[in-house]
Design an enzyme around this catalytic site. Sequence first.
Site, PDB file in Angstrom:
ATOM      1  N   CYS A   2      36.332  61.616  -9.707  1.00 38.65           N
ATOM      2  CA  CYS A   2      37.653  61.009  -9.914  1.00 38.65           C
ATOM      3  C   CYS A   2      38.758  61.947  -9.427  1.00 38.65           C
ATOM      4  O   CYS A   2      38.544  63.146  -9.265  1.00 38.65           O
ATOM      5  CB  CYS A   2      37.896  60.751 -11.386  1.00 38.65           C
ATOM      6  SG  CYS A   2      36.584  59.843 -12.178  1.00 38.65           S
ATOM      7  N   LYS A 589      25.831  59.017   7.271  1.00 37.98           N
ATOM      8  CA  LYS A 589      25.601  59.364   5.863  1.00 37.98           C
ATOM      9  C   LYS A 589      24.866  58.251   5.125  1.00 37.98           C
ATOM     10  O   LYS A 589      24.041  58.502   4.267  1.00 37.98           O
ATOM     11  CB  LYS A 589      26.955  59.643   5.196  1.00 37.98           C
ATOM     12  CG  LYS A 589      26.874  60.139   3.771  1.00 37.98           C
ATOM     13  CD  LYS A 589      26.427  61.582   3.692  1.00 37.98           C
ATOM     14  CE  LYS A 589      26.224  62.071   2.282  1.00 37.98           C
ATOM     15  NZ  LYS A 589      25.367  63.266   2.221  1.00 37.98           N
TER      16      LYS A 589
HETATM   17  C1  F6R Z   1      19.185  64.339   4.808  1.00 38.27           C
HETATM   18  C2  F6R Z   1      19.759  63.093   4.349  1.00 38.27           C
HETATM   19  C3  F6R Z   1      18.978  61.835   4.514  1.00 38.27           C
HETATM   20  C4  F6R Z   1      19.104  60.959   3.258  1.00 38.27           C
HETATM   21  C5  F6R Z   1      18.410  59.604   3.479  1.00 38.27           C
HETATM   22  C6  F6R Z   1      18.451  58.753   2.232  1.00 38.27           C
HETATM   23  O1  F6R Z   1      20.040  65.403   4.559  1.00 38.27           O
HETATM   24  O2  F6R Z   1      20.864  63.074   3.839  1.00 38.27           O
HETATM   25  O3  F6R Z   1      17.638  62.104   4.790  1.00 38.27           O
HETATM   26  O4  F6R Z   1      18.519  61.636   2.188  1.00 38.27           O
HETATM   27  O5  F6R Z   1      19.042  58.924   4.532  1.00 38.27           O
HETATM   28  O6  F6R Z   1      19.750  58.494   1.831  1.00 38.27           O
HETATM   29  P1  F6R Z   1      20.074  58.032   0.357  1.00 38.27           P
HETATM   30  O7  F6R Z   1      19.701  59.116  -0.583  1.00 38.27           O
HETATM   31  O8  F6R Z   1      21.538  57.726   0.362  1.00 38.27           O
HETATM   32  O9  F6R Z   1      19.248  56.794   0.105  1.00 38.27           O
END
Ligand code: F6R
Length: 594
Positions: A2, A589
């Site tokens: 926040c 991301k």
């Molecule tokens: C590596 C990385 C990716 C994520 C993957 C899953 O540093 O960030 O391998 O871990 O794309 O993403 P989430 O956790 O958002 O499902």
Amino acid sequence: MCGIFGLVADRDFDLGKALVEAGRRLAYRGYDSVGCATISASGHIDLRKDAGKIDAVDARLGLHEMVGRRGIVQLRWATFGIPAARNAQPHLDCDGDMVGAHNGNIVNNVQLREAFLAEGHTVRGENDGESCVHAVERYFDRGENMVDAIRCAYTDLAGDYAFIITHRDENRLYAIKKGSGLVVGIGDGLTCCSSDLPSILPITRRIVRVQDGELVILWPDGFELRSVADGAVIVRDAETYEEGMAAAEKGGYPHFMLKEIYEQPRLAGELLRLLDSSAEMPECVAMIRNARPLFLVGCGTSYHACLLGAYYMNKLAGQVAVALLPQQFIEQYGNSLTPQAVVVFVSQSGETKDVLNAVKFARARGVRSLGLVNVIGSTLTHMTDHYLPLACGYEISVPATKTFLNQAILFRYLAGFGIDTQSLHRLPHLLEQTIEQTTAAAERVAQRLIAWDEMYYLGYGITHPIALEGALKLKEITYAHCEGIFSSEFKHGPLSAVRPGYPVTFITAPDDAEMMINHINEVTCREGLAIAIAEEDDRLRKNVQEYVIVPRAGQLLNPIVATVPAQLVAYFMAVGRGIDPDFPRNLSKTLTVD
Ligand code: F6R
């Protein structure tokens, strides 16, 4: 995470515009709800708030049209309690005389809320910021002045937070700090305060940094700092902030990745306090313990946390847990799911398409699920039967760092619930020590690796997931190829890569040192470069050329601690190669595609 911002001026003006602008500058911290309160000279409080992004909420509610001489804007990043208008901040007290907002977590929120309801307060939502307002109101209504009411409330509010509140009849803002950031800005005919510098710097560069346990009173042409403990006035001069805006957003760090690595000790502590006070924990643990079988599913870094989670389930709870990629879950186990099966879905974003495909698949077959997720309000939090927050705030850097650590801690907590969660409370301090003790060594190791375009990370047993994670971080941001494998597998093929100087890093938990020395020698006798990331151990020291010593955390916490230097090695190597670790090429991301 926040963000709060408050401002008090010497006259009514179009304050809404200033609040929206300040809110936009806090947006980089991440949020799912927005709210503004303005108070005019006559003491009228105008409160507008809703779930959604700042421009959308502004378009709906006309935030920028609000007027007044005092105001507060808050951007909420949900942890417990869904993103909804009633939970958005700021909040009013029962009779609408006070308005306030916080950032951080009030870990005894559930108990406080029950107490306020029992005392007859009008509690409108589930949000812990509302508890802060009622906590002050409780003492104000008993006859305390605002300063003393806030000081009394401070002792009732457990957790880490910063909080701004004002009363309609006083042209002042009050703010307190306990664990979360709070900075004061001294402007021309106004003063302001915020969780962070970026919202203050466009207004003024004259700032005062509030410390934990301090209360600040702001009026249009001045401020006063006081100790919460005894109310005594504290004298501190304003300083002039010289850095630029980008540096302010990164908190003085050169990259978000480094900032996020350095946030890990504090976030570990915040997560543990949340988990200790979580009303949902017993139900989540019961669901997991009764699962037959238990699947742990995630992608990339989150998958590595699942692998570590499976070790914790086995070693602490004696329970079989199968760590899988989402597609593997569907393809390999899809036909054999039983009504007793439970899946823990792990995701930072809560939006990863691969994971959501597996969630849909499981739901369609009546399989119960738990989400471990950072972004509350994301699709994953709506699709699982229960979820627990990672409570890391916004992770800006593309490589996941702090969310991995809190995923690992959460798995260790779930596995140890009712057995041992107490020893986890050593972690914030251990992680601080790890950062202090390994940063220079990690930088040195990165220099030795920098010219190599291929290498290995080896782990044995419980450190195998960390070898995979260290290798992923390294290849993701340095563009070198790095493979993580189980150390005993090295001799079954990959050993042929070793030649003079070839780098192999061995992540070693204390009980596995003897076994690992065998695997180290397979590399050193072929003139490879052996690097250890381990607790101090004379036997290891004699067998490697580079040693990154981590603090003594014991067999089960060692993988969590050892992750930090692996992250740092990747970071320094990327920077050394001139790569921006926050935005590596080809990557995003959040991966919302198949
Ligand atoms: C590596 C990385 C990716 C994520 C993957 C899953 O540093 O960030 O391998 O871990 O794309 O993403 P989430 O956790 O958002 O499902």
